[in-house]
Design an enzyme around this catalytic site. Structure first.
Site, PDB file in Angstrom:
ATOM      1  N   ILE A 150    -102.522  -3.055  63.137  1.00 28.33           N
ATOM      2  CA  ILE A 150    -101.608  -4.197  63.272  1.00 28.33           C
ATOM      3  C   ILE A 150    -100.567  -3.942  64.371  1.00 28.33           C
ATOM      4  O   ILE A 150    -100.367  -4.778  65.264  1.00 28.33           O
ATOM      5  CB  ILE A 150    -100.898  -4.492  61.930  1.00 28.33           C
ATOM      6  CG1 ILE A 150    -101.944  -4.837  60.860  1.00 28.33           C
ATOM      7  CG2 ILE A 150     -99.902  -5.640  62.087  1.00 28.33           C
ATOM      8  CD1 ILE A 150    -101.396  -4.950  59.450  1.00 28.33           C
ATOM      9  N   ASP A 169     -95.197   6.375  67.078  1.00 27.60           N
ATOM     10  CA  ASP A 169     -96.249   6.699  66.108  1.00 27.60           C
ATOM     11  C   ASP A 169     -96.731   8.108  66.408  1.00 27.60           C
ATOM     12  O   ASP A 169     -97.528   8.328  67.314  1.00 27.60           O
ATOM     13  CB  ASP A 169     -97.405   5.705  66.227  1.00 27.60           C
ATOM     14  CG  ASP A 169     -98.449   5.895  65.121  1.00 27.60           C
ATOM     15  OD1 ASP A 169     -98.554   7.025  64.588  1.00 27.60           O
ATOM     16  OD2 ASP A 169     -99.149   4.929  64.799  1.00 27.60           O
ATOM     17  N   ALA A 232     -94.953  -4.848  56.475  1.00 24.64           N
ATOM     18  CA  ALA A 232     -95.777  -3.701  56.048  1.00 24.64           C
ATOM     19  C   ALA A 232     -95.726  -3.564  54.525  1.00 24.64           C
ATOM     20  O   ALA A 232     -96.650  -3.993  53.834  1.00 24.64           O
ATOM     21  CB  ALA A 232     -95.312  -2.440  56.742  1.00 24.64           C
ATOM     22  N   ARG A 233     -94.634  -3.026  53.997  1.00 28.58           N
ATOM     23  CA  ARG A 233     -94.495  -2.867  52.540  1.00 28.58           C
ATOM     24  C   ARG A 233     -93.005  -2.827  52.198  1.00 28.58           C
ATOM     25  O   ARG A 233     -92.193  -2.333  52.988  1.00 28.58           O
ATOM     26  CB  ARG A 233     -95.142  -1.567  52.062  1.00 28.58           C
ATOM     27  CG  ARG A 233     -96.646  -1.599  51.934  1.00 28.58           C
ATOM     28  CD  ARG A 233     -97.115  -2.485  50.782  1.00 28.58           C
ATOM     29  NE  ARG A 233     -98.571  -2.578  50.718  1.00 28.58           N
ATOM     30  CZ  ARG A 233     -99.289  -3.567  51.249  1.00 28.58           C
ATOM     31  NH1 ARG A 233     -98.710  -4.557  51.883  1.00 28.58           N
ATOM     32  NH2 ARG A 233    -100.613  -3.596  51.113  1.00 28.58           N
ATOM     33  N   GLU A 260     -87.055 -10.061  47.377  1.00 32.91           N
ATOM     34  CA  GLU A 260     -86.489  -9.361  46.228  1.00 32.91           C
ATOM     35  C   GLU A 260     -85.299 -10.199  45.776  1.00 32.91           C
ATOM     36  O   GLU A 260     -84.691 -10.899  46.593  1.00 32.91           O
ATOM     37  CB  GLU A 260     -86.062  -7.946  46.621  1.00 32.91           C
ATOM     38  CG  GLU A 260     -87.287  -7.075  46.873  1.00 32.91           C
ATOM     39  CD  GLU A 260     -86.962  -5.657  47.266  1.00 32.91           C
ATOM     40  OE1 GLU A 260     -86.911  -4.813  46.370  1.00 32.91           O
ATOM     41  OE2 GLU A 260     -86.761  -5.398  48.462  1.00 32.91           O
ATOM     42  N   HIS A 274     -95.509 -12.712  50.634  1.00 29.06           N
ATOM     43  CA  HIS A 274     -96.616 -11.774  50.925  1.00 29.06           C
ATOM     44  C   HIS A 274     -97.867 -12.510  51.416  1.00 29.06           C
ATOM     45  O   HIS A 274     -98.952 -12.385  50.824  1.00 29.06           O
ATOM     46  CB  HIS A 274     -96.933 -10.906  49.690  1.00 29.06           C
ATOM     47  CG  HIS A 274     -97.714  -9.671  50.061  1.00 29.06           C
ATOM     48  ND1 HIS A 274     -98.133  -8.732  49.154  1.00 29.06           N
ATOM     49  CD2 HIS A 274     -98.171  -9.221  51.258  1.00 29.06           C
ATOM     50  CE1 HIS A 274     -98.799  -7.771  49.759  1.00 29.06           C
ATOM     51  NE2 HIS A 274     -98.829  -8.047  51.053  1.00 29.06           N
ATOM     52  N   GLY A 276     -98.978 -12.274  54.685  1.00 28.68           N
ATOM     53  CA  GLY A 276     -99.380 -11.705  55.976  1.00 28.68           C
ATOM     54  C   GLY A 276    -100.870 -11.791  56.234  1.00 28.68           C
ATOM     55  O   GLY A 276    -101.313 -12.099  57.337  1.00 28.68           O
TER      56      GLY A 276
HETATM   57  N1  LIG Z   1     -98.088  -8.256  54.835  1.00 27.60           N
HETATM   58  C1  LIG Z   1     -99.367  -8.123  54.519  1.00 27.60           C
HETATM   59  O1  LIG Z   1     -99.964  -8.965  53.887  1.00 27.60           O
HETATM   60  C2  LIG Z   1    -100.110  -6.909  54.995  1.00 27.60           C
HETATM   61  C3  LIG Z   1    -101.466  -7.013  55.296  1.00 27.60           C
HETATM   62  C4  LIG Z   1    -102.138  -5.889  55.774  1.00 27.60           C
HETATM   63  C5  LIG Z   1    -101.473  -4.690  55.902  1.00 27.60           C
HETATM   64  N2  LIG Z   1    -100.162  -4.614  55.571  1.00 27.60           N
HETATM   65  C6  LIG Z   1     -99.422  -3.351  55.698  1.00 27.60           C
HETATM   66  O2  LIG Z   1     -99.384  -2.973  57.053  1.00 27.60           O
HETATM   67  C7  LIG Z   1     -99.517  -1.559  57.143  1.00 27.60           C
HETATM   68  C8  LIG Z   1    -100.136  -1.186  58.471  1.00 27.60           C
HETATM   69  O3  LIG Z   1    -101.471  -1.682  58.505  1.00 27.60           O
HETATM   70  P1  LIG Z   1    -102.515  -1.214  59.613  1.00 27.60           P
HETATM   71  O4  LIG Z   1    -103.790  -1.911  59.283  1.00 27.60           O
HETATM   72  O5  LIG Z   1    -101.926  -1.361  60.957  1.00 27.60           O
HETATM   73  O6  LIG Z   1    -102.640   0.326  59.239  1.00 27.60           O
HETATM   74  P2  LIG Z   1    -103.158   1.526  60.180  1.00 27.60           P
HETATM   75  O7  LIG Z   1    -103.525   2.617  59.257  1.00 27.60           O
HETATM   76  O8  LIG Z   1    -104.171   1.022  61.138  1.00 27.60           O
HETATM   77  O9  LIG Z   1    -101.845   1.947  61.003  1.00 27.60           O
HETATM   78  C9  LIG Z   1    -100.750   2.592  60.440  1.00 27.60           C
HETATM   79  C10 LIG Z   1    -100.135   3.434  61.537  1.00 27.60           C
HETATM   80  O10 LIG Z   1     -98.904   3.958  61.065  1.00 27.60           O
HETATM   81  C11 LIG Z   1     -98.751   5.262  61.629  1.00 27.60           C
HETATM   82  N3  LIG Z   1     -97.760   6.026  60.878  1.00 27.60           N
HETATM   83  C12 LIG Z   1     -97.897   6.624  59.677  1.00 27.60           C
HETATM   84  N4  LIG Z   1     -96.742   7.231  59.340  1.00 27.60           N
HETATM   85  C13 LIG Z   1     -95.859   7.014  60.350  1.00 27.60           C
HETATM   86  C14 LIG Z   1     -94.516   7.376  60.581  1.00 27.60           C
HETATM   87  N5  LIG Z   1     -93.837   8.093  59.693  1.00 27.60           N
HETATM   88  N6  LIG Z   1     -93.922   6.988  61.743  1.00 27.60           N
HETATM   89  C15 LIG Z   1     -94.605   6.254  62.644  1.00 27.60           C
HETATM   90  N7  LIG Z   1     -95.890   5.884  62.477  1.00 27.60           N
HETATM   91  C16 LIG Z   1     -96.509   6.251  61.352  1.00 27.60           C
HETATM   92  C17 LIG Z   1    -100.140   5.843  61.568  1.00 27.60           C
HETATM   93  O11 LIG Z   1    -100.302   6.930  62.469  1.00 27.60           O
HETATM   94  C18 LIG Z   1    -100.989   4.635  61.956  1.00 27.60           C
HETATM   95  O12 LIG Z   1    -101.240   4.599  63.342  1.00 27.60           O
HETATM   96  C19 LIG Z   1    -100.441  -1.232  55.947  1.00 27.60           C
HETATM   97  O13 LIG Z   1    -100.263   0.087  55.515  1.00 27.60           O
HETATM   98  C20 LIG Z   1    -100.039  -2.215  54.909  1.00 27.60           C
HETATM   99  O14 LIG Z   1     -99.065  -1.633  54.071  1.00 27.60           O
HETATM  100  C21 LIG Z   1     -99.464  -5.692  55.134  1.00 27.60           C
END
Ligand SMILES: NC(=O)c1ccc[n+]([C@@H]2O[C@H](COP(=O)([O-])OP(=O)(O)OC[C@H]3O[C@@H](n4cnc5c(N)ncnc54)[C@H](O)[C@@H]3O)[C@@H](O)[C@H]2O)c1
Length: 392
Positions: A150, A169, A232-233, A260, A274, A276
């Site tokens: 994302i 990252d 994200a969360r 919240e 939620h 996204g």
């Molecule tokens: N709002 C929604 O409906 C929705 C939908 C899908 C995903 N999400 C959230 O989005 C998050 C990201 O999704 P994604 O598909 O891009 O995941 P992804 O695994 O492809 O990417 C996550 C990235 O975060 C990096 N990361 C981990 N810890 C870190 C830190 N401390 N500092 C900096 N970077 C760090 C990782 O190296 C990775 O590149 C998911 O974990 C999920 O919680 C939310």
């Protein structure tokens, strides 16, 4: 013929990829080879012994007893990134909503139902519209923490809007790095990024290392007119500290997908329910990806995007036969199997062996189909959990 059991409504865009001459796809199918599901919970259910793979059309696998299945040699797939575009688009919408008086302007216009004369209305609006003036995104600095599926899409899209993009990252994957525009400026620390940006978008998973990463301390590093976007969360921010910063004019706005109670009704907060990943396209992408991965496993033994097995892929060449086997990740198993094949004069053309935690997985292409006794001997090697023979 492979038999697939489905749970939940899986998009036809995905299921139609199972060719009817090779696959029988049915809700509640008996003795299935594999299962495709979305949110159905498998924890209180015993799957038939015939199941060798479970594909979840979505990212999280909380509804699947992954550990149990690993012990039985069942491969569990998910579909990371299939909803990335949906989230990216909502993040862009969030930035636009925060920079222009879109919601405020709409609410204002909705309140003019008492006006009957359109000339009078347009004169009134011309006089009042300056209250809803905003700023453009072009030229502003967007900081992105987490440049995975994302985050990298948000980064590229923001560059296309002429924003300056700063990214942090420390564990970026090779695939994400390839996707990312070279115009994204790499920051060495989150702290350095926070101090510079006008907009901050968070795209990290909720893990112990990211829990509460935006908190009272880190908020102090940010500009008072910065905007935080959290799609994200909820656990990765301390939303009470964010609320305090908003109330003290130390932060301009908080846009999130995680309402919240204490955020509701605050004019500096836009909280969405939620949504996204809630698009028809994301659902279809998840189904297509789940089905493609499952087919490749069933037909070729390849494993891509599994949460419990190692990524293991080998192109299908001219070999007459392919065997795949799963074993406990202990030394000597592959050697033992190769010894059996060598004794029986079965030539191995190509092979790959990968391991992940307690499990190892192997694909071997053979010059000819070994007889039943050879297959039985391999199956009975100590620590071999399961074996498949895949002939063309
Ligand atoms: N709002 C929604 O409906 C929705 C939908 C899908 C995903 N999400 C959230 O989005 C998050 C990201 O999704 P994604 O598909 O891009 O995941 P992804 O695994 O492809 O990417 C996550 C990235 O975060 C990096 N990361 C981990 N810890 C870190 C830190 N401390 N500092 C900096 N970077 C760090 C990782 O190296 C990775 O590149 C998911 O974990 C999920 O919680 C939310």
């Amino acid at each position: 013929m492979f038999r697939i059991r489905t749970y939940n409504k899986i998009s036809d865009k995905g299921l139609s990829r199972f060719p009817a001459d090779k696959y029988q796809v049915q809700e509640g199918a008996e003795t299935p080879d594999a299962v495709v599901l979305r949110s159905h919970k498998l924890h209180n259910e015993t799957l038939p012994e015939s199941v060798i793979a479970v594909a979840r059309a979505g990212a999280g696998v909380n509804n699947v007893p992954v550990e149990d299945y690993t012990k039985k040699g069942i491969v569990v797939f998910n579909t990371p990134g299939a909803n990335a575009n949906a989230v990216k688009e909502l993040v862009l919408a969030g930035m636009l909503l925060s920079s222009r008086g879109i919601l405020q302007g709409k609410n204002f216009v909705d309140g003019l139902g008492h006006m009957q004369d359109s000339a009078e209305m347009s004169k009134f609006l011309e006089a009042e519209k300056k209250r809803f003036a905003g700023n453009e995104l072009a030229g502003k600095k967007l900081g992105i923490i987490g440049l995975g599926a994302i985050g990298s899409m948000v980064a590229n899209a923001a560059l296309a809007l002429d924003m300056r993009v700063l990214g942090f990252d420390p564990a970026i994957s090779v695939e994400a790095a390839w996707r990312l525009s070279s115009d994204v400026e790499r920051m060495e620390s989150m702290q350095a990024l926070l101090a510079e940006v006008d907009y901050l978008s968070l795209h990290v998973p909720a893990i112990p290392a990211t829990k509460g990463m935006i908190n009272e301390e880190t908020l102090k590093l940010m500009k008072p007119d910065a905007v935080i976007l959290n799609f994200a969360r909820d656990a990765i921010v301390d939303s009470k500290a964010i609320l305090a910063a908003l109330n003290n004019d130390a932060l301009r706005q908080y846009i999130c997908d995680f309402p919240e109670p204490w955020l509701i009704g605050n004019e500096k907060v836009i909280a969405l329910p939620h949504i996204g990943a809630s698009t028809a396209e994301a659902e279809e992408n998840c189904a297509v990806m789940a089905v493609n991965q499952l087919k490749d496993y069933l037909e070729n033994g390849n494993i891509r995007n599994s949460v419990n097995f190692p990524q293991t892929e080998m192109a299908r060449g001219d070999a007459a036969c392919r065997i795949t086997f799963t074993n406990d990740n202990v030394s000597g198993v592959l050697g033992h199997v190769l010894g059996i094949l060598a004794d029986k004069k079965v030539n191995v053309i190509d092979m790959v062996n990968k391991s992940r935690d307690d499990v190892a997985y192997n694909i071997l292409d053979l010059e000819e189909l070994p007889n039943e006794d050879v297959i039985k001997a391999v199956r009975e090697v100590e620590n071999v959990i399961s074996l498949r023979v895949l002939c063309k």
